[in-house]
Design an enzyme around this catalytic site. Sequence first.
Site, PDB file in Angstrom:
ATOM      1  N   GLU A  56       0.825  -1.217   0.000  1.00 15.15           N
ATOM      2  CA  GLU A  56       0.000   0.000   0.000  1.00 15.15           C
ATOM      3  C   GLU A  56       0.859   1.268   0.000  1.00 15.15           C
ATOM      4  OE1 GLU A  56      -2.717  -0.652   3.306  1.00 15.15           O
ATOM      5  OE2 GLU A  56      -4.070  -1.742   1.970  1.00 15.15           O
ATOM      6  N   ASP A 101      -8.561  -8.835   3.985  1.00 19.93           N
ATOM      7  CA  ASP A 101      -8.303  -7.698   4.882  1.00 19.93           C
ATOM      8  C   ASP A 101      -9.360  -7.580   5.980  1.00 19.93           C
ATOM      9  OD1 ASP A 101      -7.175  -5.471   5.938  1.00 19.93           O
ATOM     10  OD2 ASP A 101      -7.682  -4.113   4.302  1.00 19.93           O
ATOM     11  N   GLU A 144     -12.418  -1.954  12.082  1.00 16.49           N
ATOM     12  CA  GLU A 144     -12.433  -1.239  10.800  1.00 16.49           C
ATOM     13  C   GLU A 144     -13.602  -1.674   9.919  1.00 16.49           C
ATOM     14  OE1 GLU A 144      -8.789  -1.552   8.599  1.00 16.49           O
ATOM     15  OE2 GLU A 144      -9.610  -0.506   6.849  1.00 16.49           O
TER      16      GLU A 144
HETATM   17  C1  GCV Z   1      -2.282   0.478   8.324  1.00 17.83           C
HETATM   18  C2  GCV Z   1      -6.039  -1.986   5.609  1.00 17.83           C
HETATM   19  C3  GCV Z   1      -6.356  -0.672   6.256  1.00 17.83           C
HETATM   20  C4  GCV Z   1      -5.158   0.256   6.272  1.00 17.83           C
HETATM   21  C5  GCV Z   1      -4.014  -0.481   6.978  1.00 17.83           C
HETATM   22  C6  GCV Z   1      -3.731  -1.763   6.219  1.00 17.83           C
HETATM   23  C7  GCV Z   1      -2.630  -2.606   6.861  1.00 17.83           C
HETATM   24  O1  GCV Z   1      -5.837  -1.833   4.244  1.00 17.83           O
HETATM   25  O2  GCV Z   1      -7.452  -0.078   5.582  1.00 17.83           O
HETATM   26  O3  GCV Z   1      -5.509   1.424   6.951  1.00 17.83           O
HETATM   27  O4  GCV Z   1      -2.871   0.313   7.055  1.00 17.83           O
HETATM   28  O5  GCV Z   1      -4.898  -2.546   6.187  1.00 17.83           O
HETATM   29  O6  GCV Z   1      -2.978  -3.581   7.492  1.00 17.83           O
HETATM   30  O7  GCV Z   1      -1.467  -2.287   6.701  1.00 17.83           O
END
Ligand code: GCV
Length: 710
Positions: free
Chosen positions: A303, A382, A410
């Site tokens: 990411e 995720d 989340e």
């Molecule tokens: C810290 C998901 C979340 C991101 C997070 C990522 C991860 O994509 O939306 O906010 O980033 O996981 O676990 O690194």
Amino acid sequence: MATPAPTTDRTVRTAPGPAAVPVDPAVHPAWLPDAALAPLGRRQVAVVVPDGVADALADPVVRTVRAEVTAATAAHGGAAPERADDADVALVLDPGAAGRLGGPEAFEVARAAGRVTVTAGTGAGLLHGFFHLVRGGEPALAGDGDGAVERHAPATTLRMLDHWDNVAVHPAMGQVERGYAGGSIFYADGEVRADLTRVAQYARLLAAAGVNRVAINNVNVHAREARLLTDDLPEVARIAAAFRPYGIRTHLSVSWASPVVLGGLTTSDPLDEDVRAWWRAAAARVWDAIEDFGGFVVKADSEGQPGPFAYGRSHADGANMLAEAVAPHGGLVHWRAFVYNHTQDWRDRGTDRARAAYDHFVPHDGEFADNVVVQVKHGPIDFQVREPVSPTFAAMPRTRLALELQVTQEYTGQQRHAVYLGRPWSQVLGFRFWGDGSPTVADVVAGRGPGADGGTGDGGAGGGAGREGGVAAVSNVGDDRFWTGHPLAQANLYAFGRLAWDPALDPADLLDEWAGLTFPGADRRVREALHAILDESWETYEMYTAPLGVGFMVRPHHHYGPDVDGYEYTPWGTYHFADRDGIGVDRTRATGTGYTGQYPAPWRDVYEDLETCPDELLLFFHHVPYTHVLRSGSTVAQHVYDTRFAGLERVLRTVEAWQAVADLVDPDVAERVTERLAEQVRSATEWRDVLNTYFWRKSGIPDAKGREIY
Ligand code: GCV
């Protein structure tokens, strides 16, 4: 931390007490309200250590046990005699016992002759024994047993919480990424907070639940956060000092690009000698400042975070370079397996994000250094409400693997919805990849999976000698007065710690244990209502959100509320492929992405076959017509309608259960829970209507029961 030297002198002596137990009365006490310590505090409680063991007396965790006992007995009319002979409860440090008991954090409990005796080999073991008695209340404190000894040892020595806290408020992600409980307890105004009382209080709560490591900053390491590793070391040392008395070690997330962004080098290539030297020096400075520092957490090539791919190196090259730097200090590298292409083309049906962790990491099994822990999310995507267990856990027998869970909600209601996650975590921990009777995921991460060498780890004493990787989870805590925004979300933090210590615990029992501690002395109806509200709340949430394992369908970016096609034509790889005829992702070997082939038998075949694939994961593994008949006998379309209507009904019953007892709890808690439940009703109604309408409009299939769909 100092390890007491063995001694043969059995004289006992009371350990000296340190400063007060950290309690800020303005903050909700969670599962350690004063009254939860009353059963113990009413008794005569001795903390005894063998005479002549100077190091034991200096051990900060021994001093904590003494402070806890002093505070509890002073508050509740008991006393803290010097000698075990004068006590109802004796907490006995026996430095020679750790090996016999099953590790440094282990303890044993004996009940005889009117006395409960807890014996442990270290301060940490003694502290866990102390909190074991607190959790057990009156029944655990009855000293009229027959002398039979209970042994308690954690399933894994690595039980960690990861904070996604930013030092500086991030323009998009705020102070705490995916945080739903206010600001950070560590940072404010771009700095480490001057007053860390709250951190000490948090440490106490975590120790009482069983957590022993905390990573204190976001895995997305921005420019300000990167400096925790260098300029801010004295500040990190202050945080570590707040955790230490409760037996908790501190870890940092570090930027892979640190040699460039902090060190002024032109490269972060893991095979470059200057880069390696930079990391060795950086690690040496950290351990100089914090002797019991735990290690580094790394999100690389994920990411947008930098990583070894930029230099044509593998993740094993990257992780091992850091491992070499921290090894002389007994440190660990937690290297995350959350590596996938987040810029894929939605038109390309051959790329499957679910495959990514396995495809990137399994080829490197056996290449990672002994002090690298590869940290794998529980599912392949995720943290969705329902995912299969990541097949990566079954495919890296020569690598230390950690299970990563997400306590912060989340994708499960963001602490506005009451969703207890103990049950899904328990299912993941108990999942058996190789069929009935085979090792569980909990066994794998404890280093007892097939092909592992069965090591038991080092008990947190310095880097880990065994093949265990343990359990990690993203924390749900912020500077909110209730810690977690929704007061009932405290149950998730508590259950995580307890399951990490003992994955075999029943999540429903843990819920009752949490409620009993958090609402001590409350009317029986309060505890019954909490059980009714939370026990099946995960299933309820699933009933009104994304169905049958399909995942996502959330609003992009903030991930709250329904948006069925929100991610459908984006680069993130989270598609459901709905059209007028059907929905779901074909991940079969026969006609799809081949993901089912990442599982060993029997699951590779169970998931491959429409006839045997479990309903709750159907759309994760198969693309089917809306008329497809589930194993339950319902069609996909009718299942969606029925469960969305029933899901909202269940939320409304939750509200009724709460209303019946709200007057019986602290008005502050009542008000916050009532407010959150109102939002849950609003949001669940929105989910029901959006999902039902979407499926009806796509499929043209009316609800067999003629209910209102828009
Ligand atoms: C810290 C998901 C979340 C991101 C997070 C990522 C991860 O994509 O939306 O906010 O980033 O996981 O676990 O690194």
